[in-house]
Write a protein that holds these residues in place. Structure first.
Motif, PDB file in Angstrom:
ATOM      1  N   GLU A  51       0.534  -1.472  -0.143  1.00 16.72           N
ATOM      2  CA  GLU A  51       0.148   0.056   0.281  1.00 16.72           C
ATOM      3  C   GLU A  51       1.340   0.932  -0.320  1.00 16.72           C
ATOM      4  O   GLU A  51       0.419   2.425   0.030  1.00 16.72           O
ATOM      5  N   CYS A  75       0.684   1.953  -4.094  1.00 15.06           N
ATOM      6  CA  CYS A  75       0.120   1.163  -4.695  1.00 15.06           C
ATOM      7  C   CYS A  75      -1.984   1.460  -3.893  1.00 15.06           C
ATOM      8  O   CYS A  75      -1.546   1.104  -3.042  1.00 15.06           O
ATOM      9  N   ALA A 120      -6.586  -0.694  -6.717  1.00 12.96           N
ATOM     10  CA  ALA A 120      -6.055   0.257  -8.058  1.00 12.96           C
ATOM     11  C   ALA A 120      -5.160  -1.345  -9.144  1.00 12.96           C
ATOM     12  O   ALA A 120      -4.852  -1.917  -8.538  1.00 12.96           O
ATOM     13  N   ARG A 124      -2.340  -3.182 -10.574  1.00 15.83           N
ATOM     14  CA  ARG A 124      -0.785  -3.295  -9.595  1.00 15.83           C
ATOM     15  C   ARG A 124      -0.129  -2.584 -10.910  1.00 15.83           C
ATOM     16  O   ARG A 124       1.675  -2.722 -11.142  1.00 15.83           O
ATOM     17  N   ARG A 147       0.876   4.620 -14.954  1.00 19.05           N
ATOM     18  CA  ARG A 147       0.278   5.620 -13.573  1.00 19.05           C
ATOM     19  C   ARG A 147      -0.368   6.317 -13.232  1.00 19.05           C
ATOM     20  O   ARG A 147      -0.869   6.998 -14.248  1.00 19.05           O
ATOM     21  N   GLN A 171      -3.092   7.029  -7.820  1.00 21.48           N
ATOM     22  CA  GLN A 171      -3.393   5.951  -7.014  1.00 21.48           C
ATOM     23  C   GLN A 171      -2.071   4.541  -6.743  1.00 21.48           C
ATOM     24  O   GLN A 171      -2.166   4.458  -6.149  1.00 21.48           O
ATOM     25  N   ARG A 172      -1.474   4.361  -8.166  1.00 21.64           N
ATOM     26  CA  ARG A 172       0.143   4.304  -8.244  1.00 21.64           C
ATOM     27  C   ARG A 172       0.900   5.150  -8.710  1.00 21.64           C
ATOM     28  O   ARG A 172       1.323   5.000  -9.843  1.00 21.64           O
ATOM     29  N   VAL A 175       4.394  -3.702  -9.720  1.00 20.37           N
ATOM     30  CA  VAL A 175       4.445  -3.754  -8.109  1.00 20.37           C
ATOM     31  C   VAL A 175       3.999  -5.370  -8.524  1.00 20.37           C
ATOM     32  O   VAL A 175       3.340  -5.666  -8.612  1.00 20.37           O
ATOM     33  N   PRO A 209       0.660   7.564  -3.046  1.00 24.96           N
ATOM     34  CA  PRO A 209      -0.623   7.044  -3.426  1.00 24.96           C
ATOM     35  C   PRO A 209      -2.077   7.620  -2.646  1.00 24.96           C
ATOM     36  O   PRO A 209      -2.139   7.833  -1.786  1.00 24.96           O
ATOM     37  N   ASP A 240      -6.216   7.868  -2.076  1.00 26.23           N
ATOM     38  CA  ASP A 240      -6.783   6.950  -2.495  1.00 26.23           C
ATOM     39  C   ASP A 240      -7.979   7.706  -2.219  1.00 26.23           C
ATOM     40  O   ASP A 240      -8.677   8.234  -0.670  1.00 26.23           O
ATOM     41  N   THR A 263      -3.220   2.624   4.229  1.00 23.59           N
ATOM     42  CA  THR A 263      -3.339   3.821   2.846  1.00 23.59           C
ATOM     43  C   THR A 263      -4.390   4.755   4.217  1.00 23.59           C
ATOM     44  O   THR A 263      -3.978   6.167   4.032  1.00 23.59           O
TER      45      THR A 263
END
Length: 364
Positions: free
Chosen positions: A52, A55, A59, A61, A65, A68-69, A75, A182, A184, A267
Motif C-alpha cells: 500500500e 499502490c 488499484a 498494480r 501510472r 493511486q500508483r 508492483v 498513493p 486514495d 492507506t
C-alpha cells in the motif's frame, strides 16, 4: 559487460522488501530514478503487507501510472513470512511460482537491491536482470556475491546512502526529491468522516509504538503530552498499530480523555497523516511517513542513531539522551537513556514546532 548508458536502461527493478520505515527511506532513491529515466518501466518487488505504500488497495498494480500508483509501473509482491510457515505445501509452492513468473515476465535489464540482505540480493539476481546493483558494504555482507555492480555509499543518513546506489545506476548527481505516495479518495473520505464524528479539528498524531521495547518512550507520557497539547487547542490522535492496543489504552488513560486512539490501514494512515499538524513518536515507520509527507516531527530516539535513521526533509526536533547506546539489538526492556527524556522536554519541542508552523502560516 560494459556499463549501460542511461538511454539503454528501459526496464528496471527495485528490490526493497520491507519494513515500513525502510521502504519509505527507499522512496527518494526510487523517485530520483524515475526522474533520471522518465520513459523507463520501473517496477518494485516488495512484501505484500507493505504494497500500500506504492499502490492504493483495489488499484491495478501494473500499467499506466496514476494518483493511486504514482511512482512505479508494476508492483511485484512476495509473502516470505507467510511462505516460511508452510513452505512445502502445494498452495505455497504455487504462490512462489506465480511470484517468480510475474517478476521474470518483466524482462528487466537492471535490478537494484536497496535492502542489502541475502534474500533481497538473491531475488534481485533471480529476477533475470543481466545487471544487479547493490551497496559495496551491504547490511549482510554475503549479499555482494549476487551483485554484478557494487556502489560506494556516501552520507550518514540511509536515504543518502540509497541515493548513492541510484546515482551509480544513473551516472548523475542526485538529491532527494519529494516523494509521491498513493492518493486514495475512499480512504480520505473514511478518515474525514471518522474525524468529523469524533469532533476532531486541528490534531497531532502521537505514536507510542515501535518495533521493539527499547525504542518506545513510555505510553503514559504520550497521554501527558496529549493533555498539554489540549490546553493549546490541539487535539491528539493515538496511532495504534497491530499488537499495540495496550500501549494505546495506557496513553489514553493517562491523557484523561485528551487522546483519541485510532486503528487504520496504511492507506488510511497516509490520508490521516496528510492532515496532521504535528507528529510525535520514536524511530518507527509512521514517523518516517510523516517526515516524507513534510509534517513537522518531534522524534524521540533511544538506541538507534538519528544521524542514520532520523526524520529527513521536514521540520523536526530530535530528542536523544547521549547516554543511549547505539545498537539495533531488539531488546524488549526500555532504554534507560530514553527514559530520561522528560514529558516537559517533549511538550516544549511540540509547542516550538507548532508555533513555527503557525508563524509560517501567517507569513504565507
Amino acid at each position: 559487460m560494459a556499463a549501460e548508458s542511461i538511454t539503454q536502461i528501459e526496464r528496471l527493478l527495485i528490490v526493497r522488501l520491507s519494513a515500513m520505515g525502510d521502504v519509505i527511506h527507499t522512496l527518494p532513491a526510487a523517485q530520483a530514478l524515475r526522474e533520471a529515466f522518465p520513459n523507463a518501466m520501473i517496477s518494485w518487488l516488495i512484501e505484500e503487507r507493505w504494497a500500500e505504500l506504492l499502490c492504493a488497495p483495489g488499484a491495478a498494480r501494473r500499467g499506466t501510472r496514476s494518483a493511486q500508483r504514482p511512482l512505479v509501473d508494476w508492483v511485484h509482491t512476495v509473502n516470505l513470512q507467510g511462505w516460511k510457515k508452510s513452505l512445502f505445501t502445494i498452495s505455497t509452492l504455487q504462490a512462489i511460482a506465480k511470484a517468480w513468473n510475474d517478476v521474470r515476465a518483466g524482462h528487466y535489464q537492471v535490478a537494484i537491491d536497496l535492502q542489502g540482505a541475502i534474500r533481497s540480493a538473491l531475488l534481485s539476481r533471480w529476477s533475470g536482470a543481466r545487471v544487479v546493483y547493490g551497496a559495496a558494504e551491504p547490511r549482510e555482507s554475503p549479499a555482494t556475491l549476487w551483485y554484478t555492480r557494487r556502489a560506494l555509499t556516501r552520507g550518514s543518513h540511509v536515504i543518502d546512502q540509497n541515493l548513492s546506489v541510484a546515482k551509480a545506476v544513473a551516472h548523475r548527481t542526485m538529491r532527494a526529491p519529494r516523494v509521491e505516495f498513493p492518493h486514495d479518495i475512499d480512504a480520505q473520505q473514511r478518515m474525514d468522516r471518522r474525524l468529523a464524528e469524533a469532533g476532531i479539528g486541528q490534531f497531532a498524531i502521537l505514536n507510542p509504538g515501535a518495533g521493539w521495547g527499547a525504542k518506545r518512550w513510555p505510553a503514559e507520557r504520550y497521554g501527558q503530552l496529549a493533555s498539554a497539547l489540549a490546553e493549546d487547542g490541539v487535539q491528539s490522535i493515538l496511532n495504534c498499530g497491530p499488537g499495540e492496543d495496550d500501549l494505546a489504552r495506557g496513553a489514553q488513560a493517562a491523557s484523561e480523555g485528551a487522546a483519541y486512539p485510532i486503528k487504520c490501514s496504511i492507506t488510511e494512515l497516509i490520508a490521516l497523516t496528510r492532515r496532521a499538524k504535528l507528529f510525535v513518536g520514536g524511530d518507527t515507520g509512521p514517523l518516517h511517513l510523516a517526515a516524507a509527507l513534510e509534517v513537522p516531527v518531534v522524534a524521540i530516539f533511544g538506541p538507534t542513531d538519528p544521524a542514520r535513521n532520523g526524520p529527513y526533509g521536514t521540520q523536526s526536533i530530535v530528542l536523544r539522551n547521549p547516554e543511549s547506546p547505539t545498537t539495533h539489538a531488539r531488546r524488549t526492556a526500555p532504554d534507560e537513556g530514553m527514559l530520561e527524556i522528560s514529558t516537559d522536554a517533549v511538550v516544549n519541542a511540540a509547542r516550538s514546532l507548532l508555533a513555527d508552523a503557525a508563524k509560517e502560516g501567517l507569513d504565507g
